[in-house]
Scaffold this active site. Sequence first.
Site, short mmCIF file in Angstrom:
data_model
loop_
_atom_site.label_atom_id
_atom_site.label_comp_id
_atom_site.label_asym_id
_atom_site.label_seq_id
_atom_site.Cartn_x
_atom_site.Cartn_y
_atom_site.Cartn_z
N HIS A 120 0.49 -0.93 0.10
CA HIS A 120 -0.05 -0.24 0.28
C HIS A 120 0.67 1.40 -0.21
CE1 HIS A 120 0.06 0.00 4.76
NE2 HIS A 120 0.14 1.24 4.70
N ASP A 151 -0.25 -7.97 1.26
CA ASP A 151 0.67 -6.29 1.97
C ASP A 151 1.85 -6.34 1.57
OD1 ASP A 151 0.13 -3.51 1.44
OD2 ASP A 151 -0.21 -3.62 3.77
N SER A 235 4.92 2.73 7.67
CA SER A 235 3.96 1.55 7.01
C SER A 235 5.58 1.01 6.54
CB SER A 235 3.35 2.44 6.11
OG SER A 235 2.28 1.45 6.34
#
Length: 387
Positions: A120, A151, A235
């Site tokens: 992402h 992911d 992230s």
Amino acid sequence: MSYYPPQYDPWAPPPPPPPRRKRGLGTALATLGLVVLVVLGFVAWDLGRGSLTPGSASSPLERSLRNEQTGNSTLDVAEVAEKVEPGLVDVYSTLGYSGQQAAGTGMVLTGDGKVLTNNHVVAGATSIKVTDVDTGRTYRAEVLGYSRSRDVALLQVQNASGLGTVTTGDSSEVSVGDPVVGLGNAGGDGGEPSVSPGKVTALNQSITATDESTGSSEQLTGLIQVDANIQSGDSGGALADAEGRVIGMNTAASTGYQFGQNGRTAGVSGFAIPIDDALSLAQRIEAGQGSDTVHIGPSAFVGVSVSDAGGSGALVQQVVPGGPADDAGLVAGDVIIALDGRAVGSATDLTAVMDTLHPGDRVTVTWLDQSGQQRSATATLVEGPVG
């Protein structure tokens, strides 16, 4: 060839990263939510910098203070950070068709620039740049492959050599209560990484990320849950143990998406993908072993933006002029119900099919026009933004 460290251990370019600087003791928590944009037939997980919050403490003195505040005598946060930081990069993506910017983190696996990050962080990107946290040098990067359902994405930094790398541990040995430190580009501000100490609070957790505008979703399973302050921008960053070994990859996002856990909105906590799982996927990508859930190479592009059509297909919101869908005769308001012979019941279904396709593939698009008549046409997919 293995790319793990010796001890087992993506037409405008994005703005230049801010000057390297130390961060202050920011205490505001970012709203956790996994932002998914359905862009041109893809679900793009967006970490727009405008919605990101400042990072947390990172200077050695501040880390010492954080050590005392955690009350955990077995965790030297400064020492852990010193071991992990040289293997981190800040990742900046330009989302070409939406005009947005995204920021996240990556972990360097090889000196020549193979970088592990969340899918992402780069989804929807038309160009990617990474900045080496240790040296401040900025490079272009491309996506070698990705797994949306897990992911995970693997990047290749261009014209890089001698990069610092992270040392990985064994996530199968992680236990509830273990001290951990989360490091990353919290707030997307660049510079020295944010550092967030805490402990493991649960294992094998599942979360559902839901797009509040389209209703499309992805579920992530098998996650490590921690009470460390994992924020937007972290992230793709490192979750390290007390020895400075990376045992997980941080997963966090900005507003526009909700994290749901066990049918409820997830509370304030962080989640990480176990490093064993992430590295296994990275190995498959490096080896070119694609599947229904692992995409290798450039992403295919059909040229539409879509949303859910109430369970009856993917509702076309926009058609890119001159794109494959435009050439095939689709217009806004049509509902795609099949692609490449596979049924499409939602925006998420369309994304899943697109992940199995590549530029140059010739496919049949089946849709319902606004009068309800079923139509079909062939289209040749072209290269587009990262899936």
